[in-house]
Scaffold this motif. Structure first.
Motif, PDB file in Angstrom:
ATOM      1  N   GLU A   1       0.813  -1.217   0.000  1.00  0.00           N
ATOM      2  CA  GLU A   1       0.000   0.000   0.000  1.00  0.00           C
ATOM      3  C   GLU A   1       0.854   1.278   0.000  1.00  0.00           C
ATOM      4  O   GLU A   1       2.017   1.276   0.410  1.00  0.00           O
ATOM      5  CB  GLU A   1      -0.884   0.051   1.256  1.00  0.00           C
TER       6      GLU A   1
ATOM      7  N   VAL B   1       0.046   4.527   2.120  1.00  0.00           N
ATOM      8  CA  VAL B   1      -0.868   5.074   3.125  1.00  0.00           C
ATOM      9  C   VAL B   1      -0.375   6.471   3.491  1.00  0.00           C
ATOM     10  O   VAL B   1       0.819   6.667   3.750  1.00  0.00           O
ATOM     11  CB  VAL B   1      -0.934   4.170   4.378  1.00  0.00           C
TER      12      VAL B   1
ATOM     13  N   SER C   1     -10.447   8.350   8.849  1.00  0.00           N
ATOM     14  CA  SER C   1      -9.662   7.488   7.966  1.00  0.00           C
ATOM     15  C   SER C   1     -10.558   7.018   6.827  1.00  0.00           C
ATOM     16  O   SER C   1     -11.784   7.070   6.913  1.00  0.00           O
ATOM     17  CB  SER C   1      -9.093   6.283   8.729  1.00  0.00           C
ATOM     18  N   GLY C   2      -9.915   6.581   5.749  1.00  0.00           N
ATOM     19  CA  GLY C   2     -10.671   6.104   4.600  1.00  0.00           C
ATOM     20  C   GLY C   2      -9.738   5.923   3.423  1.00  0.00           C
ATOM     21  O   GLY C   2      -8.517   6.035   3.562  1.00  0.00           O
ATOM     22  N   THR C   3     -10.307   5.632   2.267  1.00  0.00           N
ATOM     23  CA  THR C   3      -9.458   5.560   1.070  1.00  0.00           C
ATOM     24  C   THR C   3      -9.041   6.981   0.698  1.00  0.00           C
ATOM     25  O   THR C   3      -9.679   7.967   1.098  1.00  0.00           O
ATOM     26  CB  THR C   3     -10.207   4.928  -0.117  1.00  0.00           C
ATOM     27  N   GLY C   4      -7.957   7.073  -0.089  1.00  0.00           N
ATOM     28  CA  GLY C   4      -7.528   8.390  -0.551  1.00  0.00           C
ATOM     29  C   GLY C   4      -8.644   9.106  -1.292  1.00  0.00           C
ATOM     30  O   GLY C   4      -8.894  10.304  -1.077  1.00  0.00           O
ATOM     31  N   ALA C   5      -9.363   8.367  -2.132  1.00  0.00           N
ATOM     32  CA  ALA C   5     -10.450   8.954  -2.929  1.00  0.00           C
ATOM     33  C   ALA C   5     -11.582   9.457  -2.031  1.00  0.00           C
ATOM     34  O   ALA C   5     -12.151  10.534  -2.266  1.00  0.00           O
ATOM     35  CB  ALA C   5     -10.981   7.932  -3.923  1.00  0.00           C
ATOM     36  N   GLU C   6     -11.910   8.686  -0.991  1.00  0.00           N
ATOM     37  CA  GLU C   6     -12.986   9.104  -0.072  1.00  0.00           C
ATOM     38  C   GLU C   6     -12.634  10.407   0.635  1.00  0.00           C
ATOM     39  O   GLU C   6     -13.467  11.314   0.751  1.00  0.00           O
ATOM     40  CB  GLU C   6     -13.238   8.006   0.978  1.00  0.00           C
TER      41      GLU C   6
ATOM     42  N   HIS D   1      -3.565   4.775  -1.354  1.00  0.00           N
ATOM     43  CA  HIS D   1      -4.642   3.785  -1.315  1.00  0.00           C
ATOM     44  C   HIS D   1      -5.581   4.093  -0.139  1.00  0.00           C
ATOM     45  O   HIS D   1      -6.795   4.044  -0.280  1.00  0.00           O
ATOM     46  CB  HIS D   1      -4.068   2.377  -1.160  1.00  0.00           C
ATOM     47  N   ARG D   2      -4.969   4.393   1.004  1.00  0.00           N
ATOM     48  CA  ARG D   2      -5.747   4.748   2.203  1.00  0.00           C
ATOM     49  C   ARG D   2      -5.050   5.905   2.906  1.00  0.00           C
ATOM     50  O   ARG D   2      -3.880   6.170   2.656  1.00  0.00           O
ATOM     51  CB  ARG D   2      -5.855   3.557   3.162  1.00  0.00           C
TER      52      ARG D   2
END
Length: 236
Positions: free
Chosen positions: A29, A31, A216-221, A203-204
């Motif tokens: 990943e 992160v 916290s979350g995915t990069g896109a979120e 990715h996160r």
């Protein structure tokens, strides 16, 4: 998980810098850890690399409890850091700086392979191989700091503010190289104030505020999260 922090608390004297943070980084990943100045991002990196002792909680790496392991032994295990402010050896040449990154290793053939890898990732360093580190530009020194961290052949690369003080074009280049390093098989934990660049490649991600993980979350979120946009992306 390759790296796991559980309820980590860290003190600077009587000041509590980290308040029981928990985070995880999976193998392969990228992160990101984002937050304002003084949020505890670099402190978290120092806890992981062993430069600061934790008061409570545990750090596991590759299935092993490394909470109390010395910093140099963490490098041997596969944790390598490119520190905030670069921290290169200014009186040494580019090549000597890179060789210092491999100080824990003995296999000359493998070290030469990794030198070639770094010079392929950063052609500018190859051009400046004999130049003294302290005479290089900020961007070149940042490339050297990342290259030196890669010379220990890490399983986990800790990048602390790799874009700090760089021109926009160089920032883009550094982040593209971070993605390439990851695609070559190195897991990356990235601390970065440039949230837009970090989140668009991670990715996160985790958001740190005053020593606590608040989101916290995915990069896109997180890129589309209204509170993150408002606080870190300059977008209402």
């Amino acid at each position: 998980m390759l790296l796991e922090l559980k309820d980590v608390t860290l003190l600077y004297g009587r000041i509590q810098a980290l308040h029981g943070i928990s985070l995880a980084v999976g193998e392969g990943e990228i992160v990101a850890l984002i937050g304002a100045n003084g949020a505890g991002k670099s402190t978290t990196m120092r806890a992981i690399s062993g430069l600061r002792p934790v008061a409570q909680g545990t750090i596991h790496f590759n299935g092993e409890d490394i909470t109390k392991l010395r910093a140099d032994l963490r490098v041997v295990r596969g944790v390598s850091q490119s520190p905030e402010g670069r921290g290169i050896f200014p009186g040494m040449s580019v090549r000597e700086n890179l060789e210092m990154g491999a100080y824990t290793r003995r296999n000359r053939a493998e070290i030469n392979e990794d030198l070639d890898r770094v010079f392929t990732l950063f052609p500018r360093l190859k051009e400046r191989e004999k130049q003294v580190g302290g005479t290089m530009s900020g961007g070149e020194q940042q490339m050297l700091a990342v290259g030196r961290a890669l010379m220990s052949r890490p399983k986990l690369l800790l990048l602390d503010e790799p874009s700090m003080g760089l021109a926009p074009m160089l920032i883009q280049q550094i982040f593209d190289i971070v993605v390439e390093i990851n695609q070559q098989g190195t897991t990356v934990l990235l601390v970065e104030q440039n949230a837009q660049q970090a989140l668009s490649r991670a990715h996160r991600a985790y958001v740190l505020e005053t020593g606590e993980i608040v989101k916290s979350g995915t990069g896109a979120e997180l890129l589309t999260d209204p509170s993150v946009k408002d606080a870190y992306l300059g977008v209402a």
